[in-house]
Motif scaffolding. Structure first.
Motif, short mmCIF file in Angstrom:
data_model
loop_
_atom_site.label_atom_id
_atom_site.label_comp_id
_atom_site.label_asym_id
_atom_site.label_seq_id
_atom_site.Cartn_x
_atom_site.Cartn_y
_atom_site.Cartn_z
N LEU A 43 0.60 -1.23 -0.01
CA LEU A 43 -0.15 0.11 -0.05
C LEU A 43 0.93 1.20 -0.02
CD1 LEU A 43 -2.65 -1.16 2.44
CD2 LEU A 43 -3.00 -0.94 -0.09
N LEU A 44 1.87 1.25 0.83
CA LEU A 44 2.89 2.38 0.80
C LEU A 44 3.50 2.64 -0.71
CD1 LEU A 44 4.54 1.78 4.43
CD2 LEU A 44 2.99 3.50 3.74
N ARG A 45 3.74 1.33 -1.14
CA ARG A 45 4.53 1.64 -2.50
C ARG A 45 3.26 2.31 -3.69
NH1 ARG A 45 7.26 -2.84 -1.43
NH2 ARG A 45 5.78 -4.10 -2.32
N CYS A 46 1.94 1.97 -3.42
CA CYS A 46 1.00 2.19 -4.03
C CYS A 46 0.85 3.74 -4.01
CB CYS A 46 -0.41 1.53 -3.91
SG CYS A 46 -1.57 1.77 -5.02
N LEU A 47 1.24 4.66 -3.08
CA LEU A 47 1.18 5.81 -2.81
C LEU A 47 2.09 6.69 -3.97
CD1 LEU A 47 1.32 6.25 1.07
CD2 LEU A 47 -0.84 6.30 -0.55
N ASP A 48 2.94 5.90 -4.40
CA ASP A 48 3.93 6.74 -5.24
C ASP A 48 3.61 6.41 -6.79
OD1 ASP A 48 5.74 7.40 -3.13
OD2 ASP A 48 6.70 5.34 -3.41
N ARG A 49 2.39 6.06 -7.10
CA ARG A 49 1.97 5.43 -8.46
C ARG A 49 1.45 7.06 -8.86
NH1 ARG A 49 0.69 0.04 -8.83
NH2 ARG A 49 -0.34 0.58 -10.87
N ALA A 70 2.90 3.75 9.04
CA ALA A 70 2.50 4.44 7.92
C ALA A 70 2.32 5.90 8.09
CB ALA A 70 1.27 3.76 7.20
N THR A 71 2.23 6.44 9.32
CA THR A 71 1.95 7.76 9.60
C THR A 71 2.87 8.87 8.98
OG1 THR A 71 0.97 7.23 11.79
CG2 THR A 71 1.65 9.38 11.56
N ARG A 72 4.24 8.71 8.99
CA ARG A 72 4.97 9.45 8.34
C ARG A 72 4.67 9.67 7.00
NH1 ARG A 72 11.12 8.65 9.09
NH2 ARG A 72 10.47 8.99 11.45
N ARG A 73 4.55 8.73 6.05
CA ARG A 73 3.92 8.84 4.78
C ARG A 73 2.71 9.66 4.63
NH1 ARG A 73 5.97 5.60 0.44
NH2 ARG A 73 4.98 7.09 -0.70
N ILE A 74 1.66 9.08 5.33
CA ILE A 74 0.56 10.04 5.37
C ILE A 74 0.62 11.45 5.67
CG2 ILE A 74 -1.95 10.24 6.41
CD1 ILE A 74 -1.94 7.14 6.70
N ARG A 84 -7.50 16.16 -3.11
CA ARG A 84 -8.31 15.26 -2.63
C ARG A 84 -7.37 14.28 -1.93
NH1 ARG A 84 -11.07 12.03 -7.27
NH2 ARG A 84 -11.86 10.79 -5.52
N MET A 85 -5.97 14.22 -2.28
CA MET A 85 -5.14 13.60 -1.52
C MET A 85 -4.76 14.27 -0.12
SD MET A 85 -4.37 10.72 -3.15
CE MET A 85 -2.87 9.91 -2.14
N ARG A 86 -4.67 15.48 -0.29
CA ARG A 86 -4.47 16.26 1.16
C ARG A 86 -5.72 16.10 1.78
NH1 ARG A 86 -3.01 20.06 -2.67
NH2 ARG A 86 -4.69 21.45 -1.90
N GLN A 87 -6.93 16.16 1.42
CA GLN A 87 -7.84 15.91 2.34
C GLN A 87 -8.15 14.67 3.12
OE1 GLN A 87 -11.76 16.76 0.17
NE2 GLN A 87 -12.87 16.14 1.70
N GLN A 88 -7.96 13.45 2.21
CA GLN A 88 -8.08 12.18 2.71
C GLN A 88 -6.96 11.87 3.66
OE1 GLN A 88 -10.68 10.05 2.35
NE2 GLN A 88 -9.49 9.14 4.13
N ALA A 89 -5.75 12.39 3.50
CA ALA A 89 -4.62 12.34 4.28
C ALA A 89 -4.87 12.89 5.73
CB ALA A 89 -3.19 13.03 3.88
N ALA A 90 -5.59 14.19 5.75
CA ALA A 90 -5.90 14.78 6.68
C ALA A 90 -7.21 14.03 7.39
CB ALA A 90 -6.53 16.31 6.68
N VAL A 91 -8.03 13.36 6.97
CA VAL A 91 -9.00 12.43 7.40
C VAL A 91 -8.27 11.21 8.24
CG1 VAL A 91 -10.86 11.05 6.90
CG2 VAL A 91 -10.71 13.19 5.96
N GLY A 92 -7.45 10.68 7.29
CA GLY A 92 -6.80 9.48 7.85
C GLY A 92 -6.06 9.57 9.27
#
Length: 146
Positions: A43-49, A70-74, A84-92
């Motif tokens: 999943l972490l590698r997927c964030l680089d796609r 995973a917190t540092r990557r989020i 959208r990514m920033r928003q979902q990261a904040a939610v997560g």
């Protein structure tokens, strides 16, 4: 299941996160959630796609798993070019409360111009307050004057 075959299966399930077929997508999400920590590297590698849809789904699963590794990557995704990514990261980040996530959300509120991203950050901080992390109150109060 032996390690190499499990890793291969997890990699295939991660690829299925980009599938348009809702049945296959749901099966992938369930399999990856059930795999827990074993799915984290995939999943972490997927964030680089490149594909935002795939990245968002990986981020949702990482947030659901709430694994502190995973917190540092989020937190890094709070700087993503996509709102959208920033928003979902904040939610997560609400699922991994602590000094580092509170500070990251506070910094996001200081620089972010997108209303929905700011709202997600405030909601995450409020969720942290409700779960006993009173130190999250200061950034929320600071934003009331915005």
């Amino acid at each position: 299941m032996n390690e190499p075959s499990q890793q291969k299966s997890l990699a295939l399930w991660v690829e299925a996160l980009g599938d348009a077929d809702p049945t296959r997508l749901e099966a992938a999400e369930e399999a990856l959630a059930a795999a827990g920590a074993a799915a984290l590297p995939h999943l972490l590698r997927c964030l680089d796609r490149e594909e935002e849809r795939l990245r968002l789904r990986a981020l949702l699963l990482l947030s659901f798993l709430a694994d502190r590794s995973a917190t540092r990557r989020i937190v890094a995704l709070l700087h993503d070019p996509s709102p959208r990514m920033r928003q979902q990261a904040a939610v997560g980040l609400a699922r991994t409360p602590g000094a580092a996530t509170i500070a990251a959300l506070s910094r996001l509120l200081e620089r972010e111009s997108e209303v929905l991203v700011r709202l997600a950050a405030v909601r995450s901080l409020v969720r942290m307050i409700r779960t006993g992390h009173d130190e999250a109150l200061r950034p929320v109060l600071d934003r009331l004057s915005d």
